[in-house]
Design an enzyme around this catalytic site. Structure first.
Site, mmCIF file in Angstrom:
data_model
loop_
_atom_site.group_PDB
_atom_site.id
_atom_site.type_symbol
_atom_site.label_atom_id
_atom_site.label_comp_id
_atom_site.label_asym_id
_atom_site.label_seq_id
_atom_site.Cartn_x
_atom_site.Cartn_y
_atom_site.Cartn_z
ATOM 1 N N CYS A 1 38.071 44.507 45.678
ATOM 2 C CA CYS A 1 38.355 44.892 44.296
ATOM 3 C C CYS A 1 37.948 43.717 43.421
ATOM 4 O O CYS A 1 38.485 42.612 43.580
ATOM 5 C CB CYS A 1 39.847 45.199 44.141
ATOM 6 S SG CYS A 1 40.389 45.541 42.447
ATOM 7 N N ASN A 2 36.994 43.933 42.527
ATOM 8 C CA ASN A 2 36.541 42.845 41.670
ATOM 9 C C ASN A 2 37.655 42.333 40.768
ATOM 10 O O ASN A 2 37.785 41.126 40.527
ATOM 11 C CB ASN A 2 35.350 43.307 40.825
ATOM 12 C CG ASN A 2 34.122 43.574 41.653
ATOM 13 O OD1 ASN A 2 33.980 44.651 42.235
ATOM 14 N ND2 ASN A 2 33.221 42.616 41.712
ATOM 15 N N CYS B 1 32.519 46.957 39.888
ATOM 16 C CA CYS B 1 33.791 47.516 40.351
ATOM 17 C C CYS B 1 33.476 48.309 41.604
ATOM 18 O O CYS B 1 32.485 49.062 41.636
ATOM 19 C CB CYS B 1 34.410 48.410 39.279
ATOM 20 S SG CYS B 1 35.845 49.368 39.843
#
Length: 257
Positions: free
Chosen positions: A75-76, A187
């Protein structure tokens, strides 16, 4: 005593997005047991305050690391907000984060126009801002938050008429002279909307995401620290979520070819 090498690798995301990273990890490390957790009940993270995101990531990471030998922050937003804190808390555990694939996007042309699609939280964090500053002489960067795309992917609608309408609205400014030469999917949810993104820009638009690089970095770290599972048996996959009703979407996306 359980052999540390036999412990699972935990892969964590705010929802379904990290399934794409999970697939790359499985492809590269087929003998490892993988435990996936998506916090779909609280998705999207990208619209929440930094403090709330960090608290959620620390809570779930602490739970996963009770049994896992390594953690992938697939998850960025979670990486940008909480990776530093997590690594300080667990200094001996391999914690692998996401990095938007800015560097590969720079190769498409001399001084390309690069559109970075990401969550609001990722775009405002210093980690990404510093990365863009470091390469400012090599490209023209456009930034575009796409929180609605996260919700569409969570609902299994990443490739849908709804996604087409949403992208048409938010990507309207990036046309004509502002049409990008490449798009960075910042994302992990967004690769599941690739078809819709390409319908908007055309199939010749290069898209870049960080899933492969993250899986490679995980393999490198496990090898360097002697934590690769030596078994020849196929590893297991366990999918879990804070919103079990979403698990069929996880399963569908994981098995996409």
């Amino acid at each position: 005593m359980l052999d540390p090498c036999a412990a699972p690798i935990a892969v964590f995301d705010s929802g379904v997005g990290g399934i794409g990273v999970l697939r790359e990890v499985k492809r590269l490390l087929p003998h490892e047991d993988l435990l996936y957790f998506g916090d779909s009940a609280m998705a999207p993270y990208g619209e929440k305050p930094k403090e709330a995101i960090e608290a959620l990531v620390l809570q779930h990471a602490t739970n996963l690391l009770k049994t896992a030998k390594a953690l992938v922050l697939a998850c960025n937003t979670a990486t940008a907000v909480a990776a530093k804190t997590l690594r300080a808390k667990y200094p001996t555990v391999p914690i692998i984060g996401m990095e938007p694939a800015i560097k590969p996007a720079l190769t498409v042309s001399p001084r390309p126009r690069v559109l970075v699609l990401a969550t609001e939280a990722t775009l405002r964090e210093e980690k990404l801002r510093a990365l863009l500053r470091a390469h400012a002489a090599q490209a023209v960067f456009y930034k575009c938050p796409a929180p609605g795309l996260v919700r569409l992917v969570e609902a299994g609608l990443g490739d849908s008429a709804e996604a087409d309408r949403y992208l048409h609205d938010i990507l309207a400014p990036f046309s004509g002279r502002n049409r990008p030469d490449a798009v960075v999917l910042g994302c992990t949810h967004f690769p599941f909307a690739k078809a819709a993104i390409l319908r908007h820009f055309g199939t010749d638009m290069p898209l870049f995401d960080g899933a492969v690089g993250t899986a490679r970095e995980l393999a490198r770290r496990l090898d360097a620290e002697g934590l690769l599972n030596p078994t020849e048996h196929k590893g297991s996959i366990t999918l879990t979520s804070s919103s079990p009703v979403v698990l069929p979407v996880y399963e569908k996306l994981f098995h996409l070819s």
